[in-house]
Design an enzyme around this catalytic site. Structure first.
Site, PDB file in Angstrom:
ATOM      1  N   LYS A  28       6.534  49.908 -37.712  1.00  0.00           N
ATOM      2  CA  LYS A  28       5.991  49.985 -36.715  1.00  0.00           C
ATOM      3  C   LYS A  28       6.796  50.661 -35.337  1.00  0.00           C
ATOM      4  CE  LYS A  28      11.123  48.645 -36.299  1.00  0.00           C
ATOM      5  NZ  LYS A  28      11.495  49.749 -35.634  1.00  0.00           N
ATOM      6  N   GLY A  63      10.083  51.505 -42.304  1.00  0.00           N
ATOM      7  CA  GLY A  63       8.757  52.157 -43.341  1.00  0.00           C
ATOM      8  C   GLY A  63       9.848  51.061 -44.669  1.00  0.00           C
ATOM      9  N   ASP A  73      14.786  43.134 -40.548  1.00  0.00           N
ATOM     10  CA  ASP A  73      13.116  43.576 -40.129  1.00  0.00           C
ATOM     11  C   ASP A  73      12.563  43.435 -41.506  1.00  0.00           C
ATOM     12  OD1 ASP A  73      13.567  45.325 -37.580  1.00  0.00           O
ATOM     13  OD2 ASP A  73      13.738  47.299 -38.438  1.00  0.00           O
TER      14      ASP A  73
HETATM   15  P1  ATP Z   1      14.510  51.059 -39.607  1.00  0.00           P
HETATM   16  O1  ATP Z   1      13.787  51.082 -38.405  1.00  0.00           O
HETATM   17  O2  ATP Z   1      14.247  49.734 -39.738  1.00  0.00           O
HETATM   18  O3  ATP Z   1      15.825  51.649 -38.989  1.00  0.00           O
HETATM   19  P2  ATP Z   1      13.775  53.207 -40.952  1.00  0.00           P
HETATM   20  O4  ATP Z   1      13.300  54.072 -40.396  1.00  0.00           O
HETATM   21  O5  ATP Z   1      15.260  54.070 -40.223  1.00  0.00           O
HETATM   22  O6  ATP Z   1      13.635  52.432 -40.576  1.00  0.00           O
HETATM   23  P3  ATP Z   1      13.799  53.506 -43.704  1.00  0.00           P
HETATM   24  O7  ATP Z   1      13.132  54.888 -43.753  1.00  0.00           O
HETATM   25  O8  ATP Z   1      13.415  52.007 -43.892  1.00  0.00           O
HETATM   26  O9  ATP Z   1      14.228  53.607 -41.616  1.00  0.00           O
HETATM   27  O10 ATP Z   1      14.941  53.792 -44.773  1.00  0.00           O
HETATM   28  C1  ATP Z   1      16.081  54.828 -44.977  1.00  0.00           C
HETATM   29  C2  ATP Z   1      17.297  54.846 -45.711  1.00  0.00           C
HETATM   30  O11 ATP Z   1      16.960  53.689 -46.608  1.00  0.00           O
HETATM   31  C3  ATP Z   1      17.233  56.155 -46.397  1.00  0.00           C
HETATM   32  O12 ATP Z   1      18.647  55.249 -47.009  1.00  0.00           O
HETATM   33  C4  ATP Z   1      16.287  55.440 -47.931  1.00  0.00           C
HETATM   34  O13 ATP Z   1      16.902  56.429 -48.721  1.00  0.00           O
HETATM   35  C5  ATP Z   1      16.340  54.031 -48.058  1.00  0.00           C
HETATM   36  N1  ATP Z   1      15.262  53.633 -48.804  1.00  0.00           N
HETATM   37  C6  ATP Z   1      15.163  52.679 -49.511  1.00  0.00           C
HETATM   38  N2  ATP Z   1      14.870  52.398 -49.942  1.00  0.00           N
HETATM   39  C7  ATP Z   1      13.425  52.836 -48.982  1.00  0.00           C
HETATM   40  C8  ATP Z   1      12.335  53.290 -48.922  1.00  0.00           C
HETATM   41  N3  ATP Z   1      11.757  52.312 -50.052  1.00  0.00           N
HETATM   42  N4  ATP Z   1      10.891  53.811 -48.189  1.00  0.00           N
HETATM   43  C9  ATP Z   1      11.912  54.407 -47.677  1.00  0.00           C
HETATM   44  N5  ATP Z   1      13.407  54.644 -47.639  1.00  0.00           N
HETATM   45  C10 ATP Z   1      14.603  53.233 -48.762  1.00  0.00           C
END
Ligand code: ATP
Length: 300
Positions: A12, A103, A138
């Site tokens: 998203k 993600g 989320d």
């Molecule tokens: P948001 O937009 O909700 O803030 P984000 O993009 O900042 O999400 P993600 O990529 O969803 O962050 O997640 C990052 C953190 O979550 C990392 O520390 C990673 O190790 C942990 N993590 C656990 N499971 C997953 C997964 N399936 N995919 C990505 N990161 C994951």
């Protein structure tokens, strides 16, 4: 019994993100406009004869134990329903990690959907969403998808009209941003009125399906923290606009930036420029995609 399911977990972006206040429990109350994009992670769930959850992923630095959100999602449902079988989850990441594109939450949402289907648990979408919030704020939105207003800590969702189709160029610089850090450093009391996006104006523009009015109102209060820390985000925004984006914004807590294009040729030229041209050092990951509004085939 279903032995294999192939799922797509879509990322998203935030067309708008405002933070209203910090609650006593430490969570922040938000008002966000969420929009699914066509960039997705691929998830395959295989039935195993032996019990247990196994996770395999293409990114060596991601956890494959309980700390992976796909593991958490599977465990939550399989324990509640005493599922006697095991599963192996193959997670192929394409959505940039720690990037503000939810993600991990989307992966969790797809696994909740998949486990419910594989073991015929009979949970409705709303029942899955209720469980999803225990994994992350989320996750309910990632089950719902499309264009939506997200309030509370992210769990109060109102669907909005679909966005008109256009090109979305996504660029992530080579910095990682911790969501926790950004919220902790957000100085709500010190913000100016213009730091807050006009979420109601954005909702009205979405209702009128006018991409130019929507683009004019894009705004993310978290830019006040993340751009200060990583000025490259402002450079990417400027470059996208220079290359023909109607507007550009940081998504979530960053550092991913997206640009909205109404001219497909300008969009693909901008992609080439950021990927291979003189601007290639601005962003490490660059994707050209679009808004994803198809809700009919859940995670198919
Ligand atoms: P948001 O937009 O909700 O803030 P984000 O993009 O900042 O999400 P993600 O990529 O969803 O962050 O997640 C990052 C953190 O979550 C990392 O520390 C990673 O190790 C942990 N993590 C656990 N499971 C997953 C997964 N399936 N995919 C990505 N990161 C994951």
């Amino acid at each position: 019994m279903i032995r294999h399911l192939g799922l797509k977990a879509y990322g998203k972006i935030n067309l708008g993100l405002d933070v209203l206040r910090k609650r006593d429990d430490g969570y922040h109350e938000v008002r966000m406009i969420m929009q699914t994009v066509g960039l997705y992670d691929k998830i395959d769930i295989y039935l195993k004869e032996t019990p247990g959850i196994e996770v395999v992923t293409n990114l060596y630095y991601l956890p494959v134990n309980e700390n992976n959100l796909v593991y958490k999602a599977a465990k939550l449902l399989m324990e509640e329903f005493h599922v006697p079988h095991g599963i192996r989850i193959h997670l192929k990441k394409f959505i940039p990690v720690s990037a503000g594109m939810a993600g991990g939450s989307s992966d969790a949402a797809a696994v909740l959907f998949g486990v419910n289907k594989m073991f015929q648990l009979g949970l409705t979408r709303e029942e899955l969403m209720k469980r999803g919030v225990k994994i992350g704020a989320d996750v309910p939105y990632c089950i719902m998808r499309g264009t939506a207003l997200s309030e509370g800590i992210g769990e109060i969702l109102t669907p909005l009209a679909d966005m008109p189709q256009c090109q979305v160029l996504i660029a992530k610089p080579s910095v990682s941003v911790s969501t926790k850090f950004v919220y902790e450093h957000l100085n709500l009391a010190g913000l100016k009125k213009e730091d807050h996006p006009d979420i109601d104006g954005l909702i009205a523009a979405i209702k009128s399906r006018n991409i130019y009015q929507v683009s004019e109102r894009l705004g993310n209060v978290l830019e006040t923290v993340t751009i200060q820390e990583y000025p490259v985000i402002a450079d990417i925004k400027e470059k996208l606009k220079e290359l023909g984006a109607v507007n550009a914004l940081m998504s979530g807590s960053g550092p991913t930036v997206f640009g909205i294009f109404t001219n497909p040729i300008a969009a693909s030229n901008a992609y080439e420029e950021l990927r291979y041209g003189e601007s290639r050092n601005l962003a490490k990951q660059v994707y050209l995609t679009n808004f994803y509004n198809t809700k009919e085939v859940p995670h198919g």
